[in-house]
Design a protein around this motif. Structure first.
Motif, PDB file in Angstrom:
ATOM      1  N   ASP A 173       0.451  -1.188  -0.020  1.00  0.00           N
ATOM      2  CA  ASP A 173      -0.341   0.032  -0.232  1.00  0.00           C
ATOM      3  C   ASP A 173       0.995   1.298   0.061  1.00  0.00           C
ATOM      4  N   ALA A 224       2.174   1.666  -3.455  1.00  0.00           N
ATOM      5  CA  ALA A 224       1.533   2.212  -4.446  1.00  0.00           C
ATOM      6  C   ALA A 224       1.174   3.492  -4.108  1.00  0.00           C
ATOM      7  N   GLU A 225       1.253   4.272  -3.011  1.00  0.00           N
ATOM      8  CA  GLU A 225       1.374   5.884  -2.062  1.00  0.00           C
ATOM      9  C   GLU A 225       2.228   6.132  -2.929  1.00  0.00           C
ATOM     10  N   ALA A 259       2.548   6.745  -6.553  1.00  0.00           N
ATOM     11  CA  ALA A 259       1.378   7.795  -7.130  1.00  0.00           C
ATOM     12  C   ALA A 259       1.868   8.957  -6.926  1.00  0.00           C
ATOM     13  N   ASP A 260       2.027   9.043  -6.281  1.00  0.00           N
ATOM     14  CA  ASP A 260       2.559  10.280  -5.841  1.00  0.00           C
ATOM     15  C   ASP A 260       3.741  10.537  -6.797  1.00  0.00           C
ATOM     16  N   ALA A 298      -9.153  -3.607  -6.917  1.00  0.00           N
ATOM     17  CA  ALA A 298      -8.044  -3.198  -5.546  1.00  0.00           C
ATOM     18  C   ALA A 298      -8.288  -4.510  -4.783  1.00  0.00           C
ATOM     19  N   ASN A 299      -6.767  -5.022  -3.944  1.00  0.00           N
ATOM     20  CA  ASN A 299      -6.424  -5.866  -3.011  1.00  0.00           C
ATOM     21  C   ASN A 299      -7.330  -7.486  -3.422  1.00  0.00           C
ATOM     22  N   VAL A 305      -2.248  -4.548  -5.137  1.00  0.00           N
ATOM     23  CA  VAL A 305      -2.617  -2.819  -4.234  1.00  0.00           C
ATOM     24  C   VAL A 305      -2.902  -2.527  -5.966  1.00  0.00           C
ATOM     25  N   THR A 306      -4.225  -1.573  -5.850  1.00  0.00           N
ATOM     26  CA  THR A 306      -4.632  -0.343  -7.002  1.00  0.00           C
ATOM     27  C   THR A 306      -4.162   1.332  -6.103  1.00  0.00           C
ATOM     28  N   ARG A 307      -4.248   1.957  -6.769  1.00  0.00           N
ATOM     29  CA  ARG A 307      -4.148   3.527  -6.473  1.00  0.00           C
ATOM     30  C   ARG A 307      -4.108   4.505  -6.994  1.00  0.00           C
ATOM     31  N   ARG A 358      -7.720  13.402 -10.550  1.00  0.00           N
ATOM     32  CA  ARG A 358      -7.456  12.232 -11.257  1.00  0.00           C
ATOM     33  C   ARG A 358      -6.898  12.458 -12.060  1.00  0.00           C
ATOM     34  N   SER A 411      -3.759   6.021 -12.521  1.00  0.00           N
ATOM     35  CA  SER A 411      -3.810   4.962 -11.758  1.00  0.00           C
ATOM     36  C   SER A 411      -2.276   3.911 -11.970  1.00  0.00           C
TER      37      SER A 411
END
Lengths: 176, 632
Positions: B49, B52-53, B56-57, B113-114, B123-125, B133, B136
């Motif tokens: 997670d 992924a966070e 994504a950032d 997701a998950n 894991v999808t973010r 948005r 992803s």
């Protein structure tokens, strides 16, 4: 977002090589419209730059509008940090109320100098000419290898109290 | 394989020690592995997670400005981690923007997701910037590291399980001896006792627990068995000795019975062949009588001893003058003593000495002691008979200068079948029963018998103590027999004698008439009743065994006649049955006395006078109570 806001750059290059100038120009400004939106996305204005938390974020075009409506289409319905986006063609006095100011390549007010009203104001000045870049614009578009790229002048942004996201800096071609 | 219940205790203890340990370790291990697995898994998910966070950032600007090249480095760095299989970045149109995958792992924007997959976690973010948005990221992580780690842990735990079980096995093997050791020792002792039958063996008590208690109980039981064993051995020895004494006694009995019988046969032959007259005949008859009496005495003693043995020796108490009884006994032995030229010294008090006793039995005691003294005192010796009184007892003693008693024999002198030794038996006749009877009879009279001797050839003293009777009133009774001349014993008495045997009837008539009684006779029960109805008497002397009507019936009829006429008759039974039960039956039927057949004249007269005296005293008592005076 069914509409494509980020066209393939390969297409842009092909347009340059094989397409008409008009077609190429229109594609280039479509990309630039999207970039303008994204600049706004990765920039933080001081709170004093807005009348209220929901007051609009103004993208202003100085000079002849090259976007042919594509900028309007791009920002339609978009908002950044709660501020709805609007497109304006400001008068001389209205420049200071802009948040993003796109200065058309042909415009050259007072020779190589930028409008002094914008130097210390929280206005993200985006240019597309070497002269304006040297004169102190914060972001300057460039065509590099058939792709639309941009340079960032961080020092200039600090003068107006703007905070550019490091992510934006990382994507920039050069940072001054 | 035997079931657990039948296993040896040591193995049970071993199993008890090892199996729970094994189960406990196994349970803890499984729980530990499971907990670790799930913790690690959730950590992995959290880690993914975070990845992924982060991704994504860091890809937001690249996505915004369509610059995949700027994220290549980031993707490669993140994708180099072994737990990540694929990193996929999609733009807002779900088109693949950039990716870094291990070979064979596709990028698919459509997975949830998950979403749980067998060995991987997805894991999808979303990628956003300032509320917009932009696309992803999808990270596919694998759990192979987790599995590998879990597998290693499982191996380690399996090792611990084996090791722990082995340690438990070792420790239990050591400790189980504490439990099974004492039990096995006890079992071994029990086994040894059973095989060797040696009940002096004991188990050793080593612990203070239940097994210790068991050992104690077991030893207690062995104590008891050993004690019984020893008692049994002693008892068997005693029984053998008693058996030996009895055999010896039987030998003596047959010898003693034959001796007078030989004399009788001899004298009978002399009479038949020489037809003696006058002096010689009298001597022959005297010898016959003496030997017959001797034999009768032997038989009587034997019967008494057998009664004594089964506790049937009874006495019928009466008021008796001890002095008179002793005088009579001395008279009996006097001829023999004189024949052996023994000196008889008698020291008696002047007045009568009354005791509560059975006169016949008392006579027996006195006679036994005196005849013993005469028998065991060599010619020329002295026999001293004394009678003295203490405050509550009369002491009667017979002292002789005879062969005496050894100190060894003294304690057994009153025992049945005991005689000092075999040679003595040869020299001195007798069954060795006399003193036993003396002691028994004395005890039945609440008295005691004692023997004192200074040793062999030092003479001996036998004494008998009897309690004094408190009353000193003149007492008619058995003692009258010895005081009064026989010719006047029954003076004035009206006696009816009944017997179906004419000879006996004649003896009865002669004896009683000689004693001064007015005698009538009847040869049957019916005759007797008829005679009594016509002319009742004072005393009934009646044979018990008669045809048609026996003695009991005769007495019953006469008692009913008496009740009608208000008389009281004294009754004496004659019988050949000498048993005590029979005697008791006579008394309960109403007879006052009992004489065995063939009857001795003295005995008959004593019985008749005693019965008469008893009836008189009862009558006096009845009269006294009817006038208000206390009965005697």
């Amino acid at each position: 977002m069914a509409r494509r806001t980020q066209p393939r750059l390969l297409l842009v290059a092909l347009c340059f090589v094989f397409g008409t100038l008009t077609a190429a120009t229109s594609l280039e400004y479509e990309v630039k419209a999207a970039f303008l939106l994204n600049f706004a996305t990765f920039t933080e204005w001081p709170p004093t730059a807005f009348e209220s938390p929901s007051s609009p974020l103004r993208i202003c075009i100085l000079g002849v509008d090259p976007f042919d409506g594509s900028l309007l289409r791009t920002v339609k319905g978009e908002s950044v940090a709660g501020h709805p986006l609007v497109v304006e063609h400001p008068s001389e006095e209205g420049i200071k109320r802009c948040h993003v100011l796109f200065i058309r390549r042909a415009v050259n007010p007072r020779g190589n100098d930028l409008n002094p009203g914008t130097t210390d104001a929280p206005v993200l000045v985006v240019s597309e000419s070497e002269a304006l870049w040297r004169a102190g614009s914060i972001i300057n578009f460039a065509i590099d290898g058939g792709r639309v790229r941009f340079d960032v002048n961080q020092t200039a942004s600090l003068r107006g109290g703007l905070r550019l996201s490091p992510k934006l800096l990382r994507v920039a071609r050069t940072v001054r | 394989m035997k079931p657990f219940r039948d296993q040896p205790i040591a193995r049970k203890a071993l199993i008890l020690g090892v199996v729970p340990t094994f189960c406990a370790i196994l349970l803890v291990s499984v729980a530990s592995v499971t907990a670790t697995y799930f913790t690690a898994r959730s950590n992995t998910v959290r880690d993914l997670d975070a990845q992924a966070e982060l991704l994504a950032d860091s890809v937001s600007a690249a996505l915004a400005f369509d610059d995949p090249g700027s994220v290549t480095e980031t993707l490669r760095t993140l994708g180099a981690r072994p737990n990540i299989d694929a990193l996929c970045v999609f733009d807002s149109n779900q088109a693949l923007f950039a990716s870094h995958t291990v070979p064979g792992e596709p990028c698919d924007a459509t997975v949830g997701a998950n979403a749980p997959r067998d060995r991987s976690i997805v894991v999808t973010r979303p990628v956003t910037a300032n509320g917009r948005r932009l696309g992803s990221v999808v990270i596919t992580g694998n759990l192979s590291l987790l599995y590998a780690w879990t597998r290693i842990q499982a191996f380690v735990i399996a090792g611990a399980l084996v090791g722990g079980t082995l340690i438990a096995l070792f420790l239990t093997r050591l400790l189980q001896r504490v439990i099974s050791g004492p039990v096995l020792a006890l079992a071994a002792t029990a086994d040894r006792v059973t095989t060797s039958r040696d009940y002096s063996l004991r188990a050793t008590k080593t612990t203070d627990d239940e097994v210790g208690g068991l050992v104690q109980s077991f030893n207690g039981m062995l104590d008891e068995i050993q004690r019984r064993d020893e008692t049994l051995t002693v008892e068997i020895a005693e029984r053998k000795r008693a058996e030996y004494l009895k055999d010896q006694f039987l030998g003596t009995v047959s010898h003693e019975l034959r001796t007078p019988l030989n004399a009788i046969m001899g004298w009978l032959q002399i009479i038949r062949t020489t037809k003696p007259t006058g002096q010689r005949l009298a001597r022959a008859l005297e010898n016959l009588e003496r030997n017959a009496r001797s034999q009768a005495r032997l038989i009587e003693d034997l019967l008494d001893v057998s009664r004594m043995a089964i506790g049937h020796l009874r006495v019928s108490l009466d008021v008796v003058d001890l002095r008179a009884v002793l005088t009579s006994a001395i008279d009996t032995v006097k001829p023999t003593a004189m024949a052996k030229s023994l000196r008889l010294e008698v020291q008696f008090p002047a007045s009568s000495c009354l005791v509560s006793a059975d006169p016949d039995r008392l006579q027996q005691v006195a006679w036994n002691l005196l005849s013993n003294a005469v028998k065991f005192t060599p010619a020329g010796g002295t026999i001293t008979v004394t009678l003295s009184a203490t405050t509550d007892e009369y002491v009667f003693s017979v002292q002789d200068t005879g062969i005496g008693l050894t100190q060894d024999f003294l304690p057994f002198v009153f025992e049945r079948f005991r005689q000092a030794d075999g040679s003595m038996t040869r020299r001195h006749g007798g069954l060795g029963l006399g003193l036993a009877l003396v002691k028994e009879i004395t005890m039945l009279h609440n008295g005691s018998a004692h023997a004192v001797s200074r040793g062999k050839d030092q003479g001996s003293t036998f004494s008998v103590r009897l309690p004094r009777l408190a009353v000193t009133a003149p007492q008619p009774g058995a003692n009258a027999a010895s005081d009064t001349p026989r010719g006047t014993l029954c003076a004035g008495m009206r006696i009816l004698a009944v017997d179906d045997d004419p000879d006996s009837l004649e003896i009865l008539m002669t004896t009683l008439t000689a004693a001064g009684a007015d005698v009538r006779v009847a040869a049957s029960g019916d005759d007797a009743i008829r005679e009594w109805t016509r002319n009742p008497g004072d005393v009934l002397v009646c044979d018990l065994a008669m045809p048609a009507m026996d003695g009991f019936q005769v007495l019953h009829h006469i008692r009913s006649l008496d009740t009608a006429s208000g008389r009281s008759t004294a009754a004496v039974a004659l019988t050949a049955y000498a048993s005590d039960q029979f005697r008791d039956r006579c008394f309960s039927a109403g007879f006052h006395g009992h004489v065995g057949k063939p009857c001795d004249a003295g005995e008959l007269l004593r019985a008749v006078t005693a019965a008469r005296a008893l009836v008189k005293s009862q009558k006096a008592a009845r009269d006294a109570s009817s006038t208000g005076a206390a009965p005697l």
